[in-house]
Structures are given as C-alpha cells and as structure tokens.
Scaffold this active site. Structure first.
Site, mmCIF file in Angstrom:
data_model
loop_
_atom_site.group_PDB
_atom_site.id
_atom_site.type_symbol
_atom_site.label_atom_id
_atom_site.label_comp_id
_atom_site.label_asym_id
_atom_site.label_seq_id
_atom_site.Cartn_x
_atom_site.Cartn_y
_atom_site.Cartn_z
ATOM 1 C CG ASN A 150 -0.330 -0.102 2.643
ATOM 2 O OD1 ASN A 150 0.728 -0.605 2.699
ATOM 3 N ND2 ASN A 150 -1.026 0.727 3.437
ATOM 4 N N GLY A 226 2.049 -6.192 7.277
ATOM 5 C CA GLY A 226 1.115 -6.929 6.230
ATOM 6 C C GLY A 226 -0.267 -6.965 6.965
ATOM 7 C CB THR A 230 0.183 -12.433 6.222
ATOM 8 O OG1 THR A 230 -0.731 -12.185 5.186
ATOM 9 C CG2 THR A 230 1.498 -13.023 5.643
ATOM 10 C CD GLU A 248 4.064 -2.033 13.242
ATOM 11 O OE1 GLU A 248 2.887 -1.699 13.445
ATOM 12 O OE2 GLU A 248 4.866 -2.040 14.512
ATOM 13 C CB CYS A 282 -2.325 0.187 7.997
ATOM 14 S SG CYS A 282 -1.080 1.213 8.252
ATOM 15 C CD GLU A 461 7.723 -0.996 11.818
ATOM 16 O OE1 GLU A 461 6.900 -0.099 11.226
ATOM 17 O OE2 GLU A 461 8.304 -1.909 11.112
#
Ligand code: NAD
Length: 481
Positions: A150, A226, A230, A248, A282, A461
């Site tokens: 994205n 992602g 996943t 994340e 996101c 992060e």
C-alpha cells in the site's frame, strides 16, 4: 518490457531458476514488467551475502553507517520524480500523492535513522561502591524485512533504514504486487556505494520468498508489515524458533466526531482519512461515528464532498482517487459492499466499480463509498476492507462511542474530533489503539512509537523503539573492588 532483478551481494541478478511473474499496472490492467519468481535458494544466497557482510558492517563506526544512509536519502530526493512516477504506475496511487507523501517519506526514513543512530545511547546502572552495570546494544545479525503494497517504498524503507543504521545486514522482500521502487532502490544503493551484501532484496511471492525468510534457521529477527492473517502464520513459524518479531498488521480504525468539533477542519480531514490512497492506508478511519445532533448535517456535506472526488488516471493532476492495487483486491472490496447490503446497509454514494475509457478501460477503479444503517458489530463494521469504503453511524453518549470504537479485534489507530479538552484526554485514555489523533489525522513525528494493539500487531516501530528491536541489550556488570 522491463525485467526486475534481485539485488544480492551488491549486484543486480536474475532469480536462480530464471522464472518471472507478471507485474500489472492497475490503472490499465495491463502487464508492464516482470518480477523475479524467486525461491528459498535465492533467499539463502541473499542470506549468505548478508552473513558475510555482517562483521564489517556492524563494527563500522556509527558515523560511517550514517553517511551511507544519508547518501541514500539524498539520492532518493534527487530521483523524486522518477521514483514517484514508478510508484504511481506500480500501485495505482495518484502521482501527486507519491510525489508529496510516499517518496519524500522514504527519503525522510533514511535521513531520520541515519542521524538518529548518532544519538542512540544505552543506560548504566550504578550500585554505589559495589559495582557498575552498563548495557551494550549490539546489532542482532541478519534481519528479515517484509513489507506490503500500500505504501511500497515508504514502508520498505521504514524497516530497512533502522536495521542498517543499527548495524544489522538485511534480507528484504517487498510486496510482489508493487516491486518497482524497491528495485530502483537497489540501483540507488549501488550508486551510493553501499558495501556488497549489506542490503539484499529478493523479489517474489509471499508463500515462497517471504516464507523462506521467516523459516530460515539463521535469520534471527523478522520485521513484518502486512495483513493480520499473514502475521498469524508468520508468528506460528517464527515463535517456536525464538526469533525476535515485530508485527505491524491490519486495522479497522474508528473516527469519532463530537458535535462541538471544528466542523470545517473535521470535514476536510475526514475526506482524507477516509479515501486517501483509495482507502488503502492501514491508518484510514473506516468506521465514522458521529454525535447524533451533527449526524444529518455531516451526512449531507460528507456525501457532497465525496461525490466531488475525481476518480481517474493516477497520472492526471486532477485525480483524487486512483486505481485499486489489483483485480483480486478490487473484487474483495466490492464483495464487502455486497455484504454490507445483505447486512441491511444503505449505500449513500459509490458502491460500484468505475469504468474509464480508452487505455484505462481495463483498470481497477472503485467510486468512494459511504454506507449507513449498519449495526456496529456486523461483519462490514468488524472486518478490514482496506478500500475506499466507510460506514457512518450515529452515537448519543461518550460511553456508546467508546464501546463501538473498541468492539473490533483490531487496535491500530483512531481519530477523535472535539474542542472539549478533558473529553479528548478521557477518550485518548480509553481507546484501545496504538495511536490516537485528536483533531488531526496522519500527523507523524518519526520519533513516536508506531504500532497497534490486539490483532493489529506486536511491538513498536519508530524512534529509538526501532533501534531497540534491531539490537540486543547485553548487561555488563563490573565489580568495583
Ligand atoms: P499481506 O499480508 O498479504 O502481504 C504483506 C507481505 O507479506 C508481502 O510482501 C507478501 O508477499 C508477504 N507474505 C505473504 N504471505 C507470506 C507468508 N506466508 N510468509 C511471509 N511473507 C508473506 O498484506 P498486503 O495485502 O500486502 O497488505 C495489506 C495489509 O497490510 C492490510 O491488512 C493492512 O492493514 C496491512 N498494513 C499494516 C500496516 C501497519 O503499519 N500496521 C501498514 C500497512 C499495511
């Protein structure tokens, strides 16, 4: 047509099997380049290069590592137009957005971590006359970095830059849906003179390349951004191997609007927080809760402004909403609009694919969509859609707004609009999310912790948190007498 190459041991090389995948331009629906369909052998080759480069890179002075990162940042800035065009063609996002957000932020990531490492220090703990403890912060080793489609270069560099600055060497995989700017970054790293093997970029599918990185027995840490499904799969492989993990993941973010807000600012920002990048950020606020006295006015104005957003060729300056990243993703988003209708929702605008003419008639476009009349706990309001689709729902009390906001399995970001200071603090305190924006959206200070709670992720992060992740603390205790 261009063949993208892997970047391993300082060289641009073909995948070992010489197999390639199609790379689509979402604005036209046509294949425009080919991506290496790499496998575990390419990943291992990249790992061997990163392993060989690790001793020299991790023991290089921070100043020297910083110089390389700043050089890369400068080259990204110098190549802004070329990179932005590549990002727009690969992803479908408006060129203007790539020029003003994606690529400048990629340069900023390298600059921020390139300078940040010079200020990163570890604590000492004195035991008066008995002993002194100091903490060594040592690079963990070869880092595995996996990123989504994205915000391709923006998120890819958000991982790679702190890893390299901290002294790790890297095996990285960009999304196979948007590989182009990661490939261009390899060329930039070569131009910057980055030593061979320090950064390795392996292109290909998640199930092959991504899985090979995650399950590689000698890669001790994985930084992943992602989807939540996943992330769960990655955790199931990496956790029993005791790897360090940063995840994340997805979100279903609430945007809570109180009647006392600064209306014009709220309305303009809510258009962005709903539909920027075709709603494929996101952090987009996809569930909009409006205090009842404001509901009808907001609904009317929001629909009117949304209908003015031009859906079209991403390279056209007037375009506000570009193409959805892929055909399967377009189909997924439209299936959620159908689900919303079945769940009793009323589509107030959009809700369908947009057909453009000429070269763009096979492109993947969706009109920005607003839906009302849904229960807060239906699937449409609980599952991540990740497209230009928002729901609007009225509320009567703070408690009700909070209950609905906190009702999903996600907890990434949130927005609160109010001029009432103490209420803003109360809401910030009680929302389950890693980020609360009060009277703004996507205002980012790179020093702040970034990440989510619940199914939105594990770890943070940003700022020194990223250096903490890519280094291992070691306590050294010295007896004084
Ligand atoms: P995805 O999970 O399908 O893919 C992400 C990356 O993982 C890709 O590079 C992919 O090839 C790889 N991958 C896929 N399967 C893998 C496997 N089994 N093992 C290892 N790697 C694998 O996600 P996506 O569709 O590319 O991106 C959209 C999702 O990303 C959304 O859910 C969105 O919310 C999330 N996202 C989260 C953040 C955040 O900071 N929290 C930021 C951006 C996007």
């Amino acid at each position: 047509m261009e063949y993208i190459k892997n970047y391993i041991n300082g060289q641009l090389i073909e995948p070992l099997d010489k197999k390639y995948l199609d790379n689509f331009n979402p604005a036209t629906g046509k294949v425009y380049s080919y991506i290496p369909d790499s496998d575990e052998n390419d990943v291992d080759k990249a790992y061997q290069a990163a392993k060989a480069a690790f001793p020299a890179w991790s023991s290089l002075s921070k100043n020297k590592r910083s110089d390389y990162l700043i050089r890369i940042a400068q080259l990204i800035e110098q190549n802004l137009d070329r990179l932005a065009l590549a990002e727009s063609i690969d992803n479908g996002k408006p060129l203007k957005l790539a020029k003003t957000v994606d690529i400048p932020r990629a340069a900023a990531n390298f600059h921020f971590y390139g300078t940040g490492i010079l200020h990163y220090a570890a604590p000492t703990h004195s035991m008066e006359d008995t002993a002194i403890n100091y903490t060594l912060r040592q690079a963990v080793g070869v880092a595995g970095c996996i990123s989504p489609w994205n915000l391709p270069l923006y998120l890819f560099s958000w991982k790679i830059a702190p890893a390299l600055a901290a002294g790790c060497t890297v095996v990285a995989k960009p999304s196979e849906v948007t590989p182009m700017t990661a490939f261009l970054l390899s060329e930039i790293c070569i131009e910057a003179g980055l030593p061979a093997g320090v950064l390795n970029i392996v292109h290909g599918l998640g199930g092959k390349v991504g899985n090979a990185i995650v399950s590689h027995r000698d890669i001790p840490l994985i930084s992943f951004t992602g989807g939540t499904v996943t992330g769960k799969q990655i955790a199931s492989i990496a956790a029993p191997m005791f790897k360090k993990l940063s995840l994340e993941l997805g979100g279903k973010n609430p945007n809570i609007i109180f009647a006392d807000c600064d209306y014009d600012k709220m309305l303009a920002t809510t258009i962005h927080s709903s539909f920027s990048n075709q709603g494929q950020i996101c952090l987009c606020g996809s569930r909009i809760f409006i205090e009842r006295p404001l509901y009808e006015k907001f609904k009317k104005d929001f629909i009117e402004k949304t209908k003015q957003l031009k859906v079209g060729n991403p390279l056209d300056d007037a375009t506000k909403v570009g193409a959805i990243v892929s055909k399967p993703h377009q189909e997924k988003i439209l299936s959620y609009v159908e689900l919303a209708k079945q769940e009793g929702g009323k589509v107030l605008c959009g809700g369908e694919a947009v057909k453009l003419d000429g070269d763009f008639k096979e492109g993947y476009y969706i009109a920005p969509t607003i839906i009302e009349g849904l229960a807060y706990n239906c699937r449409t309001n609980q599952e991540e859609i990740f497209g230009p689709v928002v729901t609007i729902t009225p509320f009567d009390t703070e408690e009700e707004a909070l209950m609905m906001a906190n009702s999903t399995m996600y907890g990434l970001a949130s927005v609160v609009w109010t001029e009432h200071l103490t209420r803003a603090h109360r809401m910030a305190n009680q929302i389950h999310a890693g980020i609360v924006w009060i009277n703004c959206w996507l205002l980012r200070d790179l020093r702040t912790p970034f990440g989510g709670v619940k199914a939105s992720g594990v770890g943070r992060e940003g700022g020194f948190e990223a250096f903490d992740f890519f280094t291992e603390p070691k306590n050294v205790c010295i007896k004084l007498s």
